[in-house]
Design a protein around this motif. Structure first.
Motif, PDB file in Angstrom:
ATOM      1  N   ASP A  53      53.631  40.505  40.725  1.00  0.00           N
ATOM      2  CA  ASP A  53      54.108  40.817  39.375  1.00  0.00           C
ATOM      3  C   ASP A  53      53.183  41.845  38.719  1.00  0.00           C
ATOM      4  O   ASP A  53      52.046  41.544  38.357  1.00  0.00           O
ATOM      5  N   GLN A  54      53.676  43.055  38.545  1.00  0.00           N
ATOM      6  CA  GLN A  54      52.849  44.135  38.009  1.00  0.00           C
ATOM      7  C   GLN A  54      52.434  43.886  36.558  1.00  0.00           C
ATOM      8  O   GLN A  54      51.343  44.277  36.150  1.00  0.00           O
ATOM      9  N   LYS A  55      53.274  43.230  35.782  1.00  0.00           N
ATOM     10  CA  LYS A  55      52.903  42.915  34.393  1.00  0.00           C
ATOM     11  C   LYS A  55      51.754  41.909  34.350  1.00  0.00           C
ATOM     12  O   LYS A  55      50.839  42.036  33.546  1.00  0.00           O
ATOM     13  N   GLU A  56      51.813  40.913  35.224  1.00  0.00           N
ATOM     14  CA  GLU A  56      50.728  39.924  35.288  1.00  0.00           C
ATOM     15  C   GLU A  56      49.415  40.586  35.708  1.00  0.00           C
ATOM     16  O   GLU A  56      48.359  40.268  35.172  1.00  0.00           O
ATOM     17  N   ASN A  74      31.235  46.753  31.723  1.00  0.00           N
ATOM     18  CA  ASN A  74      32.511  47.099  32.334  1.00  0.00           C
ATOM     19  C   ASN A  74      32.481  46.692  33.798  1.00  0.00           C
ATOM     20  O   ASN A  74      32.301  47.537  34.678  1.00  0.00           O
ATOM     21  N   PRO A  75      32.649  45.371  34.079  1.00  0.00           N
ATOM     22  CA  PRO A  75      32.626  44.952  35.479  1.00  0.00           C
ATOM     23  C   PRO A  75      33.779  45.601  36.245  1.00  0.00           C
ATOM     24  O   PRO A  75      34.787  45.991  35.655  1.00  0.00           O
ATOM     25  N   MET A  76      33.612  45.722  37.541  1.00  0.00           N
ATOM     26  CA  MET A  76      34.635  46.349  38.358  1.00  0.00           C
ATOM     27  C   MET A  76      35.828  45.397  38.503  1.00  0.00           C
ATOM     28  O   MET A  76      35.666  44.248  38.905  1.00  0.00           O
ATOM     29  N   VAL A  77      36.995  45.895  38.150  1.00  0.00           N
ATOM     30  CA  VAL A  77      38.239  45.140  38.311  1.00  0.00           C
ATOM     31  C   VAL A  77      39.202  46.026  39.081  1.00  0.00           C
ATOM     32  O   VAL A  77      39.477  47.154  38.684  1.00  0.00           O
ATOM     33  N   ARG A  78      39.678  45.522  40.192  1.00  0.00           N
ATOM     34  CA  ARG A  78      40.669  46.235  40.989  1.00  0.00           C
ATOM     35  C   ARG A  78      41.851  45.301  41.206  1.00  0.00           C
ATOM     36  O   ARG A  78      41.693  44.084  41.194  1.00  0.00           O
ATOM     37  N   HIS A  79      42.995  45.893  41.399  1.00  0.00           N
ATOM     38  CA  HIS A  79      44.137  45.042  41.709  1.00  0.00           C
ATOM     39  C   HIS A  79      44.956  45.637  42.843  1.00  0.00           C
ATOM     40  O   HIS A  79      44.934  46.849  43.073  1.00  0.00           O
ATOM     41  N   ILE A  80      45.620  44.753  43.539  1.00  0.00           N
ATOM     42  CA  ILE A  80      46.525  45.137  44.606  1.00  0.00           C
ATOM     43  C   ILE A  80      47.884  44.553  44.265  1.00  0.00           C
ATOM     44  O   ILE A  80      48.030  43.336  44.124  1.00  0.00           O
ATOM     45  N   SER A  81      48.834  45.446  44.100  1.00  0.00           N
ATOM     46  CA  SER A  81      50.204  45.019  43.840  1.00  0.00           C
ATOM     47  C   SER A  81      50.839  44.690  45.180  1.00  0.00           C
ATOM     48  O   SER A  81      51.169  45.583  45.959  1.00  0.00           O
ATOM     49  N   LEU A  82      50.992  43.414  45.461  1.00  0.00           N
ATOM     50  CA  LEU A  82      51.481  42.979  46.761  1.00  0.00           C
ATOM     51  C   LEU A  82      52.898  43.469  47.052  1.00  0.00           C
ATOM     52  O   LEU A  82      53.281  43.617  48.203  1.00  0.00           O
ATOM     53  N   ALA A  83      53.670  43.719  46.006  1.00  0.00           N
ATOM     54  CA  ALA A  83      55.070  44.118  46.198  1.00  0.00           C
ATOM     55  C   ALA A  83      55.303  45.597  45.920  1.00  0.00           C
ATOM     56  O   ALA A  83      56.451  46.029  45.838  1.00  0.00           O
ATOM     57  N   ASP A  84      54.238  46.363  45.806  1.00  0.00           N
ATOM     58  CA  ASP A  84      54.384  47.782  45.493  1.00  0.00           C
ATOM     59  C   ASP A  84      55.259  48.475  46.536  1.00  0.00           C
ATOM     60  O   ASP A  84      54.986  48.431  47.734  1.00  0.00           O
ATOM     61  N   GLN A 132      58.630  41.928  40.098  1.00  0.00           N
ATOM     62  CA  GLN A 132      58.756  41.110  38.890  1.00  0.00           C
ATOM     63  C   GLN A 132      58.286  39.683  39.142  1.00  0.00           C
ATOM     64  O   GLN A 132      58.502  38.794  38.319  1.00  0.00           O
ATOM     65  N   GLY A 133      57.642  39.472  40.265  1.00  0.00           N
ATOM     66  CA  GLY A 133      57.055  38.171  40.555  1.00  0.00           C
ATOM     67  C   GLY A 133      57.707  37.482  41.728  1.00  0.00           C
ATOM     68  O   GLY A 133      58.894  37.646  41.977  1.00  0.00           O
ATOM     69  N   ALA A 134      56.907  36.701  42.439  1.00  0.00           N
ATOM     70  CA  ALA A 134      57.400  35.986  43.613  1.00  0.00           C
ATOM     71  C   ALA A 134      57.856  34.577  43.261  1.00  0.00           C
ATOM     72  O   ALA A 134      58.237  33.832  44.135  1.00  0.00           O
ATOM     73  N   GLY A 135      57.833  34.229  41.983  1.00  0.00           N
ATOM     74  CA  GLY A 135      58.247  32.893  41.577  1.00  0.00           C
ATOM     75  C   GLY A 135      59.670  32.564  41.983  1.00  0.00           C
ATOM     76  O   GLY A 135      60.020  31.407  42.153  1.00  0.00           O
TER      77      GLY A 135
END
Length: 157
Positions: A53-56, A74-84, A132-135
């Motif tokens: 979920d890209q919004k999450e 400013n700690p390092m924050v990275r994200h991986i969009s699993l469904a990109d 939009q989420g795997a729910g």
């Protein structure tokens, strides 16, 4: 600041899914209020968020950064969009089954829906795009995470 042969101790926190992101955001708020955790947070803390979920993802990243902002950290924050880029699950689920060893296929068949010929259910008709989420079909996230394992390794390195 470490000098000479001293090394900075890095802490990696990984959150999967919306609950994982929310948990890390809550942890970040607590860590930012603790002198030891907050000290040199930009050098020591690394947050990796993995979600469909890209919004999450965006909300969790924003919340983590906001927790440290008052401290000027400013700690390092990275994200991986699993469904990109994923519109259909067919290829991702089929690939995992096709690339698995016999033992792996057997294990997958024990935990995933298969027909009498052990062909996997491929979740072709999700109500909304996986971004939009795997729910709507939670086990799908497992296959998406599997397919993003290399991206996770590269991000951590």
């Amino acid at each position: 600041m470490p000098s000479g042969n001293q090394k900075t101790e890095i802490h990696l926190f990984v959150g999967f899914g919306g609950s994982g992101g929310k948990t890390l955001a809550h942890f970040a708020k607590l860590a930012s209020q603790d002198r030891e955790w907050a000290k040199n947070a930009d050098e020591r803390l690394f947050f990796l968020l993995c979600d469909t979920d890209q919004k999450e993802l965006a909300q969790s990243e924003s919340d983590i950064k906001a927790a440290f902002e008052p401290l000027g950290c400013n700690p390092m924050v990275r994200h991986i969009s699993l469904a990109d880029g994923v519109q259909s699950m067919d290829q991702h689920i089929s690939h995992v089954f096709e690339s698995a060893s016999d033992e792996g296929r057997s294990r997958l068949a024990d935990h995933w829906w298969v027909d009498e010929n052990e062909n996997p259910f491929v979740a072709s008709f999700l109500a909304a795009p996986p971004t939009q989420g795997a729910g709507q079909c939670p086990p799908v996230a497992s296959f998406l995470a599997w397919n993003q394992a290399d991206a996770m390794r590269r991000t951590i390195n």
